[in-house]
Design an enzyme around this catalytic site. Structure first.
Site, PDB file in Angstrom:
ATOM      1  N   TYR A  25       0.784  -1.235   0.000  1.00  0.00           N
ATOM      2  CA  TYR A  25       0.000   0.000   0.000  1.00  0.00           C
ATOM      3  C   TYR A  25       0.819   1.290   0.000  1.00  0.00           C
ATOM      4  CZ  TYR A  25      -4.094  -2.870   1.029  1.00  0.00           C
ATOM      5  OH  TYR A  25      -5.100  -3.787   0.952  1.00  0.00           O
ATOM      6  N   ASN A  35      -7.196   4.240  -3.880  1.00  0.00           N
ATOM      7  CA  ASN A  35      -7.819   3.215  -3.048  1.00  0.00           C
ATOM      8  C   ASN A  35      -8.955   3.830  -2.243  1.00  0.00           C
ATOM      9  OD1 ASN A  35      -7.993   0.609  -1.643  1.00  0.00           O
ATOM     10  ND2 ASN A  35      -7.241   1.745   0.148  1.00  0.00           N
ATOM     11  N   GLU A  36     -10.168   3.358  -2.475  1.00  0.00           N
ATOM     12  CA  GLU A  36     -11.332   3.777  -1.687  1.00  0.00           C
ATOM     13  C   GLU A  36     -11.439   5.290  -1.542  1.00  0.00           C
ATOM     14  OE1 GLU A  36     -11.951   1.616   1.929  1.00  0.00           O
ATOM     15  OE2 GLU A  36     -11.804  -0.328   0.939  1.00  0.00           O
ATOM     16  N   ASP A  69     -16.381  -1.431  -1.084  1.00  0.00           N
ATOM     17  CA  ASP A  69     -17.620  -2.146  -1.383  1.00  0.00           C
ATOM     18  C   ASP A  69     -18.798  -1.384  -0.777  1.00  0.00           C
ATOM     19  OD1 ASP A  69     -19.537  -3.915  -2.118  1.00  0.00           O
ATOM     20  OD2 ASP A  69     -18.719  -5.635  -1.024  1.00  0.00           O
ATOM     21  N   GLU A 101      -9.085  -6.659  -1.880  1.00  0.00           N
ATOM     22  CA  GLU A 101      -9.052  -7.098  -0.474  1.00  0.00           C
ATOM     23  C   GLU A 101     -10.252  -8.012  -0.299  1.00  0.00           C
ATOM     24  OE1 GLU A 101      -9.454  -3.650   2.088  1.00  0.00           O
ATOM     25  OE2 GLU A 101      -7.549  -2.784   1.446  1.00  0.00           O
ATOM     26  N   TYR A 135      -6.973 -10.019   2.734  1.00  0.00           N
ATOM     27  CA  TYR A 135      -6.545  -8.993   3.673  1.00  0.00           C
ATOM     28  C   TYR A 135      -6.361  -9.663   5.022  1.00  0.00           C
ATOM     29  CZ  TYR A 135      -6.211  -4.330   5.648  1.00  0.00           C
ATOM     30  OH  TYR A 135      -5.750  -3.185   6.250  1.00  0.00           O
TER      31      TYR A 135
END
Ligand SMILES: *[C@@H]1O[C@H](CO)[C@@H](O)[C@H](O)[C@H]1NC(C)=O
Ligand SMILES: *[C@@H]1O[C@H](CO)[C@@H](O)[C@H](O)[C@H]1NC(C)=O
Ligand SMILES: *[C@@H]1O[C@H](CO)[C@@H](O)[C@H](O)[C@H]1NC(C)=O
Ligand SMILES: *[C@@H]1O[C@H](CO)[C@@H](O)[C@H](O)[C@H]1NC(C)=O
Length: 481
Positions: free
Chosen positions: A88, A160-161, A203, A268, A301
Site C-alpha cells: 500500500y 484506493n477507496e 464495497d 481485499e 486482507y
C-alpha cells in the site's frame, strides 16, 4: 575463441540474474502471462507488515525496505501458495531491490499503490482539485520510476477507496481518471513495458456499479488513457463459515461484472466476523471455482496481524513469526484450487468492447456524470516529457540468502525447522500446492503433505547461480589451457 568464451561466460552470468517472472499484460478482461499465454488468476495477499506507520520517510522504511524481513515473509507466502502481493505505501526514495528480487525469485508479483496517507501524497477526497498538483505527480511518478524495472511489478493502483459514500462520488471520479491518464502517459514515455493502472474500490453498494461503469467506459473511442486497465474491489461480504455464494452476494457481483471489459478482482477480501473465530476462508472455493471465472481472483486482507485483526500471521516483537489458524485454513483451501481451470484463458473474454462513456451508465443521482476529465496541472507536461528529477530506479539483484534466519512458529506453537525460500527455475509463477506449513511444526508428522496438486516445479536439478558461474569459469580455464 576469446569472444566465444566471453559469450559463454556472459550468458551464464546473465542467466543467473535473469530468472524473472514473465511480464503480464491485460488482454480483454484477463491478466495474461505474455510468454506462456496462460491466464494469471490472482492468488494474493495484501502485504503491509507494521500497518500504515511502517511507511516512514524519515527512517527510510516501508514494507519492502528490509530484505531479511521480506525473505522471512516470502518463504511463508511461497508455501501458502500466493502469486501476488499488494503493497500500500512505498517510499520512492528507498531501495527495494532486495525485496523485489526475493519475491521475484519465488514467483510472486507485486501490485503497488502509488499513494500514501501522508499530506500531498494522495488525492484529498474532500477537495480533489486542491490536491491534484505537480508535487503530487512527482510523488506518484517517483513510485513508477522505482518499480518500473522489476519484472514482477504487475500493476499500479492509482487510488484506493477514494469514494467511500455517495457524497464523495460527485467530485472525485474525474480526478481519478486524470491521475490514471497521467500515470499511463508517464509509463508510456519512461518504462520499457506497459504496466497496467487501475483503481481499488470500497464495497459501498450504492455506488459500486456506478464506479465500475465510470472507470471502465471509454471516452471518444480508442486510446482513451483515462480509463482503468482493471478494477479492484475491496469485498468483505462473505462472513463466517456458514456463508454461501448467495448469502454473500457473490452471485450479484458476478451478475454485475458479467460483461466487464477489464479484469475485475478482489483487491481485499476476508471478512473477520464473527470476531475471535479463525476465518474458514470457504469463499476461496467459490472465488476460484466455475461460477466466478469472470473474476480474476483476489488478495486476502492481510498477511500480518495489525490492529484491525485480519492477520494470517503474527509478527512478534523479536521479529519471529507465529502463524495463525487462518493461515492453515487458507492454505488448505488454496491447495484444493483447480489450477487448470484458473490458468485457462477464456478466448471470448478478449472480445468485449468497452461501453462508450455517457451519463446513461450512471444510476445514482449523486454520482458524477462528468466525463470532461481535468487537464494535467501546471508543470505536469514537462514532468511527463522529461521525467522527474533524480529518480531512483530499482533493478533485480542476485538473491544470495535463501534460509530464513529467524524462528517461525506454526499455529500450534512449535518451531518450523528449515524454513527457506525456494527460488523457482524457468521464470515460473508461484502456485498453490506447497508443503504443509504448520504441519511441519509437528516433529512427529510424517511429511504431512496432503496436496493433490503437487508443484510442477522443484529445486531438483536447478543449477544455482553460483554453481553455474563456477562451471563456466572452470570451462573457460580449461579451454584457455
Ligand atoms: C520471540 O517472541 C515470541 C513471542 O513473544 C516467543 O514466543 C519466542 O519464544 C521468542 N523467540 C525468540 C527466538 O526469542
Ligand atoms: C531488518 O530486519 C531485521 C529483523 O527485524 C533486523 O534485525 C534488522 O536490523 C533490519 N535491518 C535494517 C537495515 O533495518
Ligand atoms: C466537468 O469537469 C470539468 C473539469 O474536469 C469542469 O471544467 C466542468 O465544469 C465540469 N462540468 C460540470 C457540469 O460540472
Ligand atoms: C497442515 O497440518 C496441520 C497439522 O497437522 C493441519 O491442521 C493443517 O490443516 C494442515 N494444512 C494443510 C494446508 O493441509
Amino acid at each position: 575463441m576469446r569472444s566465444l568464451l566471453s559469450l559463454a561466460l556472459s550468458v551464464t552470468v546473465f542467466a543467473s540474474f535473469a530468472h524473472a517472472v514473465h511480464p503480464v499484460e491485460v488482454r480483454g478482461r484477463e491478466f495474461v502471462d505474455t510468454v506462456t499465454n496462460k491466464r494469471l488468476m490472482i492468488v494474493g495477499a495484501d502485504y503491509q507488515p507494521g500497518g500504515q506507520s511502517a511507511y516512514n520517510p524519515e527512517k527510510k522504511s516501508d514494507a519492502l525496505s528490509n530484505g531479511t524481513v521480506c525473505l522471512r515473509d516470502a518463504a511463508l507466502l511461497q508455501r501458502l501458495g500466493v502469486n501476488t502481493i499488494r503493497v500500500y505505501n512505498v517510499d520512492p526514495k528507498v531501495n527495494h531491490d532486495e525485496c523485489a528480487s526475493i519475491f521475484n525469485s519465488v514467483g510472486v508479483y507485486m501490485i503497488i499503490d502509488v499513494n500514501s496517507p501522508l499530506a500531498g501524497e494522495s488525492l484529498d477526497r474532500s477537495n480533489p482539485a486542491s490536491s491534484y498538483h505537480k508535487g503530487y505527480l512527482e510523488r506518484i511518478f517517483g513510485v513508477v520510476e522505482n518499480f518500473k524495472n522489476y519484472p514482477n511489478t504487475l500493476a499500479f493502483f492509482a487510488g484506493n477507496e477514494v469514494m467511500n459514500d455517495v457524497g464523495t462520488s460527485k467530485a472525485n471520479p474525474p480526478y481519478l481518471r486524470a491521475v490514471q491518464r497521467d500515470l499511463k502517459n508517464y509509463i508510456a514515455k519512461h518504462s520499457k513495458r506497459t504496466i497496467p493502472v487501475g483503481y481499488s474500490a470500497a464495497d459501498v453498494r450504492e455506488i459500486l456499479e456506478d464506479t465500475w461503469a465510470y472507470f471502465q467506459c471509454e471516452i471518444d473511442g480508442k486510446d482513451d488513457l483515462t480509463r482503468s486497465d482493471f478494477f479492484g474491489l475491496n469485498s468483505y461480504s462473505w462472513c463466517g463459515a456458514d456463508a454461501t455464494y448467495e448469502t454473500a452476494g457473490y452471485n450479484t457481483l458476478v451478475g454485475m461484472f458479467d460483461k466487464t471489459s477489464i479484469p475485475v478482482f478482489f483487491s481485499e477480501y476476508g471478512c473477520n466476523k464473527p470476531v475471535g473465530v479463525p476465518r474458514s476462508f470457504n469463499e476461496v472455493a467459490a472465488l476460484y471455482g466455475n461460477q466466478m471465472t469472470v473474476m480474476s481472483g483476489g488478495l486476502v486482507y492481510e498477511y500480518s496481524q495489525e490492529k484491525s485483526d485480519y492477520g494470517l500471521v503474527v509478527i512478534n516483537d523479536n521479529s519471529t513469526v507465529t502463524l495463525r489458524k487462518d493461515f492453515d485454513n487458507l492454505q488448505e483451501h488454496y491447495n484444493k484450487v483447480d489450477l487448470k481451470l484458473i490458468e485457462s484463458a477464456d478466448a471470448t473474454a478478449t472480445r468485449i468492447t468497452p461501453p462508450e462513456c455517457s451519463s446513461d451508465l450512471i444510476s445514482n443521482s449523486g454520482y458524477s456524470k462528468n466525463f470532461t476529465i481535468p487537464s494535467p496541472p501546471e508543470g505536469a507536461d514537462d514532468l511527463i516529457k522529461n521525467g522527474i528529477q533524480d529518480p531512483l530506479n530499482g533493478e533485480l539483484i542476485q538473491v544470495k540468502e535463501t534460509a530464513v534466519p529467524m524462528a517461525v512458529y506454526g499455529s500450534n506453537g512449535a518451531e518450523i525447522k528449515g524454513l527457506a525460500i525456494k527460488p523457482l527455475s524457468n521464470d515460473d509463477t508461484n502456485t498453490p500446492g506447497g508443503e504443509n506449513t504448520s504441519g511441519d511444526a509437528q516433529p512427529s508428522s510424517p511429511a504431512a503433505s496432503p496436496s493433490t496438486t503437487p508443484k510442477a516445479k522443484s529445486n531438483v536439478g536447478k543449477v544455482t547461480a553460483s554453481t553455474g558461474f563456477t562451471v563456466a569459469v572452470a570451462l573457460a580455464l580449461v579451454l584457455m589451457l
